[in-house]
Motif scaffolding. Structure first.
Motif, PDB file in Angstrom:
ATOM      1  N   ASP A  66       0.799  -1.219   0.000  1.00  0.00           N
ATOM      2  CA  ASP A  66       0.000   0.000   0.000  1.00  0.00           C
ATOM      3  C   ASP A  66       0.833   1.270   0.000  1.00  0.00           C
ATOM      4  O   ASP A  66       0.278   2.372  -0.016  1.00  0.00           O
ATOM      5  N   HIS A  67       2.152   1.127   0.009  1.00  0.00           N
ATOM      6  CA  HIS A  67       3.021   2.303   0.056  1.00  0.00           C
ATOM      7  C   HIS A  67       4.180   2.125  -0.912  1.00  0.00           C
ATOM      8  O   HIS A  67       5.329   1.902  -0.526  1.00  0.00           O
ATOM      9  N   LEU A  68       3.849   2.227  -2.198  1.00  0.00           N
ATOM     10  CA  LEU A  68       4.826   2.084  -3.264  1.00  0.00           C
ATOM     11  C   LEU A  68       5.236   3.456  -3.778  1.00  0.00           C
ATOM     12  O   LEU A  68       4.480   4.416  -3.710  1.00  0.00           O
ATOM     13  N   GLU A  69       6.423   3.510  -4.315  1.00  0.00           N
ATOM     14  CA  GLU A  69       6.866   4.728  -5.001  1.00  0.00           C
ATOM     15  C   GLU A  69       6.265   4.766  -6.403  1.00  0.00           C
ATOM     16  O   GLU A  69       6.012   5.833  -6.950  1.00  0.00           O
ATOM     17  N   VAL A 106      16.031  -1.451   0.174  1.00  0.00           N
ATOM     18  CA  VAL A 106      14.723  -1.711   0.772  1.00  0.00           C
ATOM     19  C   VAL A 106      14.111  -0.398   1.229  1.00  0.00           C
ATOM     20  O   VAL A 106      14.796   0.455   1.808  1.00  0.00           O
ATOM     21  N   ASN A 107      12.784  -0.248   0.996  1.00  0.00           N
ATOM     22  CA  ASN A 107      12.179   1.063   1.183  1.00  0.00           C
ATOM     23  C   ASN A 107      10.705   0.965   1.568  1.00  0.00           C
ATOM     24  O   ASN A 107      10.068  -0.082   1.431  1.00  0.00           O
ATOM     25  N   HIS A 108      10.172   2.082   2.038  1.00  0.00           N
ATOM     26  CA  HIS A 108       8.749   2.314   2.279  1.00  0.00           C
ATOM     27  C   HIS A 108       8.527   3.761   1.868  1.00  0.00           C
ATOM     28  O   HIS A 108       9.198   4.666   2.361  1.00  0.00           O
ATOM     29  N   ALA A 109       7.578   4.025   0.971  1.00  0.00           N
ATOM     30  CA  ALA A 109       7.450   5.363   0.387  1.00  0.00           C
ATOM     31  C   ALA A 109       6.786   6.372   1.312  1.00  0.00           C
ATOM     32  O   ALA A 109       6.944   7.586   1.122  1.00  0.00           O
ATOM     33  N   GLY A 110       6.016   5.933   2.302  1.00  0.00           N
ATOM     34  CA  GLY A 110       5.354   6.894   3.179  1.00  0.00           C
ATOM     35  C   GLY A 110       4.477   7.850   2.407  1.00  0.00           C
ATOM     36  O   GLY A 110       3.730   7.459   1.510  1.00  0.00           O
ATOM     37  N   ARG A 111       4.569   9.150   2.721  1.00  0.00           N
ATOM     38  CA  ARG A 111       3.689  10.138   2.085  1.00  0.00           C
ATOM     39  C   ARG A 111       4.031  10.377   0.623  1.00  0.00           C
ATOM     40  O   ARG A 111       3.259  11.028  -0.092  1.00  0.00           O
ATOM     41  N   GLN A 112       5.177   9.885   0.143  1.00  0.00           N
ATOM     42  CA  GLN A 112       5.521   9.995  -1.266  1.00  0.00           C
ATOM     43  C   GLN A 112       4.950   8.831  -2.071  1.00  0.00           C
ATOM     44  O   GLN A 112       5.457   8.491  -3.136  1.00  0.00           O
ATOM     45  N   THR A 113       3.892   8.242  -1.585  1.00  0.00           N
ATOM     46  CA  THR A 113       3.124   7.252  -2.334  1.00  0.00           C
ATOM     47  C   THR A 113       2.121   7.987  -3.220  1.00  0.00           C
ATOM     48  O   THR A 113       1.338   8.804  -2.721  1.00  0.00           O
ATOM     49  N   ILE A 117      -2.224   5.034  -5.942  1.00  0.00           N
ATOM     50  CA  ILE A 117      -1.928   3.820  -5.183  1.00  0.00           C
ATOM     51  C   ILE A 117      -2.598   3.874  -3.816  1.00  0.00           C
ATOM     52  O   ILE A 117      -3.188   2.893  -3.358  1.00  0.00           O
ATOM     53  N   ASN A 118      -2.502   5.009  -3.177  1.00  0.00           N
ATOM     54  CA  ASN A 118      -3.057   5.152  -1.823  1.00  0.00           C
ATOM     55  C   ASN A 118      -3.396   6.626  -1.581  1.00  0.00           C
ATOM     56  O   ASN A 118      -2.499   7.453  -1.442  1.00  0.00           O
ATOM     57  N   PRO A 119      -4.680   6.972  -1.520  1.00  0.00           N
ATOM     58  CA  PRO A 119      -5.058   8.376  -1.311  1.00  0.00           C
ATOM     59  C   PRO A 119      -4.794   8.882   0.103  1.00  0.00           C
ATOM     60  O   PRO A 119      -4.779  10.076   0.333  1.00  0.00           O
ATOM     61  N   ARG A 120      -4.596   7.982   1.072  1.00  0.00           N
ATOM     62  CA  ARG A 120      -4.321   8.367   2.459  1.00  0.00           C
ATOM     63  C   ARG A 120      -3.109   7.593   2.971  1.00  0.00           C
ATOM     64  O   ARG A 120      -3.223   6.710   3.826  1.00  0.00           O
ATOM     65  N   PRO A 121      -1.932   7.911   2.458  1.00  0.00           N
ATOM     66  CA  PRO A 121      -0.734   7.160   2.864  1.00  0.00           C
ATOM     67  C   PRO A 121      -0.332   7.422   4.303  1.00  0.00           C
ATOM     68  O   PRO A 121      -0.575   8.506   4.846  1.00  0.00           O
ATOM     69  N   ALA A 122       0.279   6.435   4.912  1.00  0.00           N
ATOM     70  CA  ALA A 122       0.791   6.574   6.274  1.00  0.00           C
ATOM     71  C   ALA A 122       2.085   7.382   6.256  1.00  0.00           C
ATOM     72  O   ALA A 122       2.900   7.259   5.344  1.00  0.00           O
ATOM     73  N   ALA A 123       2.266   8.193   7.281  1.00  0.00           N
ATOM     74  CA  ALA A 123       3.439   9.061   7.387  1.00  0.00           C
ATOM     75  C   ALA A 123       3.680   9.360   8.863  1.00  0.00           C
ATOM     76  O   ALA A 123       2.858   9.018   9.709  1.00  0.00           O
ATOM     77  N   PRO A 124       4.795   9.993   9.193  1.00  0.00           N
ATOM     78  CA  PRO A 124       5.014  10.345  10.598  1.00  0.00           C
ATOM     79  C   PRO A 124       3.902  11.245  11.137  1.00  0.00           C
ATOM     80  O   PRO A 124       3.404  11.055  12.238  1.00  0.00           O
TER      81      PRO A 124
END
Length: 433
Positions: A66-69, A106-113, A117-124
């Protein structure tokens, strides 16, 4: 003995790079609609391996579907099939077929998704990207459980990488992706143990590194890609970078790759005209070099106990060897030139070629106000992303077994890349659970 690009380097983990030229991570966008390794990865990386590189770092492999670049990212999720594992093994075999060391980024895109792909991405924190165009959604603050899942994800990726023949992983904590977001005071406005002072903002990176080292075990390389700075007022600073280096020194990290910027300030895409962000004396010879982040690496070397890899802008053998001889860099990262000429490293190493072509200077969407230094933010962004699209299209050609198209127009490549990503997104959504 003075190091040159031909000198081998053995890291603390025992991993050896037979020479100092390393393919830096570049997004391939070649995964299938279920985010698995494809034959295109195998073809592409075999071609890079044949070029004589001492090391190869893959494009980012994500830990969360759910958090792809971008939709073409390879993913190592909580459940992975034997078929997917076989794909990783084939990728590793091709990449190591000519002796290069192999590291999985290895990565997790966070808010740069992207929003598609994801209209409400997880972020800090719920801090949106300051970019025009509406391509990214409104981020939401991560829960403690989600943060723990990220830590477990990096460990899972290390375990899969080792199982399938990779020599190590690189924890991506640069370029504005999730770990970089946690490091930034602008993106991370949490009031708990994961936000505030640098020690807290770096807590997630530290936990991911520790988890990866446990999962990989002895002899497995764990490295980090880290911004020298975000180049944003109030963001992750060079002093912050030095503080993180001090912490990484205590963790037994094999090497650190120095980079910089993020989507809002894309220094990693277009580094011409970079302004210094710290008061550090720089010699005339260093100023004359082409490497974008070398002056930062020079200061980092005074604090770092681990080797440093510097990526971005190296084009001549003379500059590469000078950086290695002076101790400013221990590994030379090469990226975009390898999308056009996969065999260049061998010629640099045997002395039949003394420089790489500077394709990036030719890739602009117009002159004047529409050039790289345009005051119009969206035009500056188009130049950065347009050039990226051009290189992505070359990567696709290489993965298909074709030759690069050096005459491809930048705007045409950008539009073709956008079209390809939309088609891939449609197929991806059809496969999504």
């Amino acid at each position: 003995m003075t190091a040159t690009i031909n000198t081998a380097l053995t890291l603390a983990s025992g991993l050896t790079f037979p020479n100092r030229l390393v393919k830096a991570a570049m997004t391939e966008g070649l995964a299938d609609s279920r985010n698995r390794v494809t034959e295109a990865h195998v073809t592409l990386y075999r071609r890079w391996a044949e070029g004589g590189l001492g090391g190869i770092i893959t494009g980012n492999v994500q830990i969360d579907h759910d958090h792809l670049e971008q939709v073409g990212n390879v993913v190592i999720g909580p459940k992975i099939s034997n078929e997917a594992l076989d794909g990783f093994a084939c990728w590793a075999d091709a990449s190591k077929s000519h002796g290069a060391a192999l590291v999985m980024q290895v990565n997790h895109a966070g808010r740069q998704t992207p929003k598609l792909i994801n209209p409400r991405p997880a972020a800090p924190s719920p801090v949106a990207l300051g970019l025009p165009g509406g391509q990214f959604g409104e981020p939401r603050a991560m829960t403690a459980e989600e943060i723990q899942a990220v830590i477990e994800g990096f460990g899972r990726a290390a375990k899969v990488a080792k199982q399938t023949g990779f020599d190590g992983i690189q924890v991506h904590a640069a370029h504005g992706y999730l770990l970089s977001q946690f490091l930034s005071p602008l993106a991370n406005q949490r009031q708990d143990d994961w936000g505030g002072p640098l020690e807290n903002r770096a807590r997630l990176l530290v936990a991911c590194v520790k988890e990866a080292k446990i999962a990989g075990g002895a002899g497995f390389s764990v490295s980090v890609k880290l911004n020298s700075a975000d180049f944003q007022k109030g963001g992750f600073s060079f002093e912050d970078c030095l503080g993180v280096i001090d912490t990484l020194d205590t963790l037994g990290v094999d090497f650190v790759e120095i980079s910089g910027g993020n989507y809002e300030q894309p220094k990693m895409m277009d580094q011409e005209g970079m302004e210094p962000v710290f008061d550090q004396p720089v010699s005339a010879s260093t100023q004359a070099r082409e490497a974008y982040f070398l002056k930062y690496a020079r200061a980092v070397q005074d604090r770092a106990k681990m080797p440093l890899m510097v990526t971005g802008g190296f084009r001549t053998v003379a500059a590469m060897n000078e950086a290695l001889a002076s101790g400013e860099a221990d590994l030379i990262g090469l990226g975009r030139p390898l999308c056009v000429d996969t065999t260049a490293p061998a010629r640099l190493l045997d002395g039949t070629q003394d420089a790489l072509d500077q394709w990036e200077k030719k890739l602009r969407i117009g002159p004047g106000l529409f050039g790289p230094h345009s005051p119009i933010k969206i035009i500056k962004a188009l130049n950065g992303f347009g050039a990226m699209g051009w290189y992505y299209e070359q990567i696709r050609r290489l993965g298909a077994g074709q030759d690069p198209d050096e005459k491809m127009a930048v705007l045409s490549a950008f539009l073709a890349n956008q079209k390809s990503e939309k088609a891939a997104a449609k197929a991806w959504r059809a496969e999504a659970p």
